[in-house]
Design a protein around this motif. Structure first.
Motif, PDB file in Angstrom:
ATOM      1  N   UNK A  57       0.833  -1.203   0.000  1.00 12.84           N
ATOM      2  CA  UNK A  57       0.000   0.000   0.000  1.00 12.84           C
ATOM      3  C   UNK A  57       0.874   1.261   0.000  1.00 12.84           C
ATOM      4  N   UNK A  58       1.974   1.226   0.752  1.00  7.35           N
ATOM      5  CA  UNK A  58       2.883   2.369   0.783  1.00  7.35           C
ATOM      6  C   UNK A  58       3.536   2.557  -0.587  1.00  7.35           C
ATOM      7  N   UNK A  59       3.844   1.454  -1.255  1.00  4.90           N
ATOM      8  CA  UNK A  59       4.449   1.525  -2.583  1.00  4.90           C
ATOM      9  C   UNK A  59       3.482   2.134  -3.588  1.00  4.90           C
ATOM     10  N   UNK A  60       2.221   1.749  -3.512  1.00  4.74           N
ATOM     11  CA  UNK A  60       1.209   2.343  -4.400  1.00  4.74           C
ATOM     12  C   UNK A  60       1.137   3.853  -4.169  1.00  4.74           C
ATOM     13  N   UNK A  61       1.249   4.246  -2.922  1.00  7.91           N
ATOM     14  CA  UNK A  61       1.210   5.678  -2.580  1.00  7.91           C
ATOM     15  C   UNK A  61       2.443   6.386  -3.149  1.00  7.91           C
ATOM     16  N   UNK A  62       3.574   5.729  -3.106  1.00  4.18           N
ATOM     17  CA  UNK A  62       4.812   6.285  -3.655  1.00  4.18           C
ATOM     18  C   UNK A  62       4.679   6.486  -5.164  1.00  4.18           C
ATOM     19  N   UNK A  63       4.110   5.499  -5.838  1.00  6.53           N
ATOM     20  CA  UNK A  63       3.992   5.561  -7.289  1.00  6.53           C
ATOM     21  C   UNK A  63       3.003   6.644  -7.733  1.00  6.53           C
ATOM     22  N   UNK A  64       1.939   6.826  -6.969  1.00  4.68           N
ATOM     23  CA  UNK A  64       0.930   7.815  -7.356  1.00  4.68           C
ATOM     24  C   UNK A  64       1.245   9.207  -6.824  1.00  4.68           C
ATOM     25  N   UNK A  65       2.250   9.296  -5.949  1.00  2.59           N
ATOM     26  CA  UNK A  65       2.614  10.585  -5.358  1.00  2.59           C
ATOM     27  C   UNK A  65       3.981  11.081  -5.789  1.00  2.59           C
ATOM     28  N   UNK A  66       5.038  10.766  -5.015  1.00  2.00           N
ATOM     29  CA  UNK A  66       6.376  11.305  -5.291  1.00  2.00           C
ATOM     30  C   UNK A  66       6.905  11.033  -6.695  1.00  2.00           C
ATOM     31  N   UNK A  67       6.604   9.879  -7.286  1.00  2.00           N
ATOM     32  CA  UNK A  67       7.161   9.578  -8.618  1.00  2.00           C
ATOM     33  C   UNK A  67       6.091   9.571  -9.711  1.00  2.00           C
ATOM     34  N   UNK A  68       5.010  10.303  -9.493  1.00  3.65           N
ATOM     35  CA  UNK A  68       3.964  10.397 -10.518  1.00  3.65           C
ATOM     36  C   UNK A  68       4.488  11.090 -11.774  1.00  3.65           C
ATOM     37  N   UNK A  69       5.638  11.762 -11.648  1.00  2.00           N
ATOM     38  CA  UNK A  69       6.229  12.442 -12.817  1.00  2.00           C
ATOM     39  C   UNK A  69       6.705  11.443 -13.870  1.00  2.00           C
ATOM     40  N   UNK A  70       6.984  10.196 -13.482  1.00  2.00           N
ATOM     41  CA  UNK A  70       7.529   9.210 -14.428  1.00  2.00           C
ATOM     42  C   UNK A  70       6.549   8.908 -15.569  1.00  2.00           C
ATOM     43  N   UNK A  71       5.324   8.483 -15.280  1.00  2.00           N
ATOM     44  CA  UNK A  71       4.386   8.276 -16.399  1.00  2.00           C
ATOM     45  C   UNK A  71       4.027   9.575 -17.118  1.00  2.00           C
ATOM     46  N   UNK A  72       4.063  10.693 -16.404  1.00  2.00           N
ATOM     47  CA  UNK A  72       3.790  11.979 -17.053  1.00  2.00           C
ATOM     48  C   UNK A  72       4.856  12.298 -18.101  1.00  2.00           C
ATOM     49  N   UNK A  73       6.104  11.911 -17.821  1.00  2.00           N
ATOM     50  CA  UNK A  73       7.202  12.191 -18.742  1.00  2.00           C
ATOM     51  C   UNK A  73       6.986  11.510 -20.095  1.00  2.00           C
ATOM     52  N   UNK A  74       6.333  10.368 -20.080  1.00  2.00           N
ATOM     53  CA  UNK A  74       6.101   9.629 -21.327  1.00  2.00           C
ATOM     54  C   UNK A  74       5.194  10.388 -22.287  1.00  2.00           C
ATOM     55  N   UNK A  75       4.499  11.391 -21.789  1.00  2.00           N
ATOM     56  CA  UNK A  75       3.581  12.171 -22.635  1.00  2.00           C
ATOM     57  C   UNK A  75       4.266  13.340 -23.331  1.00  2.00           C
TER      58      UNK A  75
END
Length: 212
Positions: A75-93
């Motif tokens: 659950x903490x990892x899901x929070x990490x992916x949707x929060x602090x590193x949400x820029x990663x999937x955004x970069x693909x755009x």
């Protein structure tokens, strides 16, 4: 007893109950605290005692709320992916492959050297500290890393089809190269490299980026 007397008699009891009511457990706040511990210590490095202290609950309450340590980590990892590193999937755009990589690595450098968060990437640091007793966690982290690497490969294939990247480039190798750079930045950030120093690495990568 008339209505006024009844109200006066009930009021003190109501106040006592209000004062004695325990503070409601905030799952979102607790997950943020758990994320901070796992990010800093890794999965195996984070002890149950450290987690319960950070969350302000005892072990039975932790198990009741999250199942076990592994489920809390997920659950903490899901929070990490949707929060602090949400820029990663955004970069693909981003419109070009170069801009994709530049945004991903630049934003990574900012996070990895951020003084307000643990240094290093949770996906990288968490895996480095996983022993034989946490193979499921090690596999989970590898899946997350591989998922982004494959997303990069597909984005580079699109860039080739659009003439934005030379046809001679091995897009699978290029995706692995970018991910490897990111992992190196993570290790450097954990070792104390400054934001400026990490940006220097990013600048070197971009200076050698292949022209269309």
């Amino acid at each position: 007893m008339d209505t006024e007397e009844m109200q006066q008699a009930e009021t003190p009891v109501a106040k006592v109950k209000s004062r004695g009511r325990p503070r409601e457990f905030d799952h979102e706040e607790a997950l943020d605290k758990a994320l901070n511990v796992f990010w800093k210590r890794g999965y195996e490095g984070a002890s149950l005692s450290e987690l319960t202290d950070a969350l302000g609950i005892n072990r039975p309450s932790l198990y009741a709320a999250y199942g076990n340590k592994e489920e809390l980590f997920r659950k903490a990892l899901d929070r990490y992916m949707s929060g602090p590193v949400a820029y990663a999937p955004d970069a693909l755009q981003e419109p070009t492959a170069r801009k994709v990589v530049e945004k991903f690595l630049t934003d990574s450098a900012a996070l990895l050297a951020n003084p307000d968060t643990p240094h290093g990437c949770m996906l990288v640091q968490g895996a480095l500290s996983c022993g034989e007793g946490a193979q499921s966690i090690s596999k989970l982290l590898a899946e997350y890393r591989n998922r982004f690497q494959q997303a990069l490969r597909l984005r580079f294939e699109k860039a080739q089809a659009e003439g934005d990247m030379p046809a001679t480039i091995d897009v699978a190798a290029m995706a692995r190269y970018v991910v490897t750079i990111h992992q190196g930045l993570s290790v450097q950030g954990t070792s104390g490299a400054t934001h400026k120093e990490l940006l220097g690495v990013v600048g070197t990568v971009m200076a050698n980026w292949p022209s269309p």
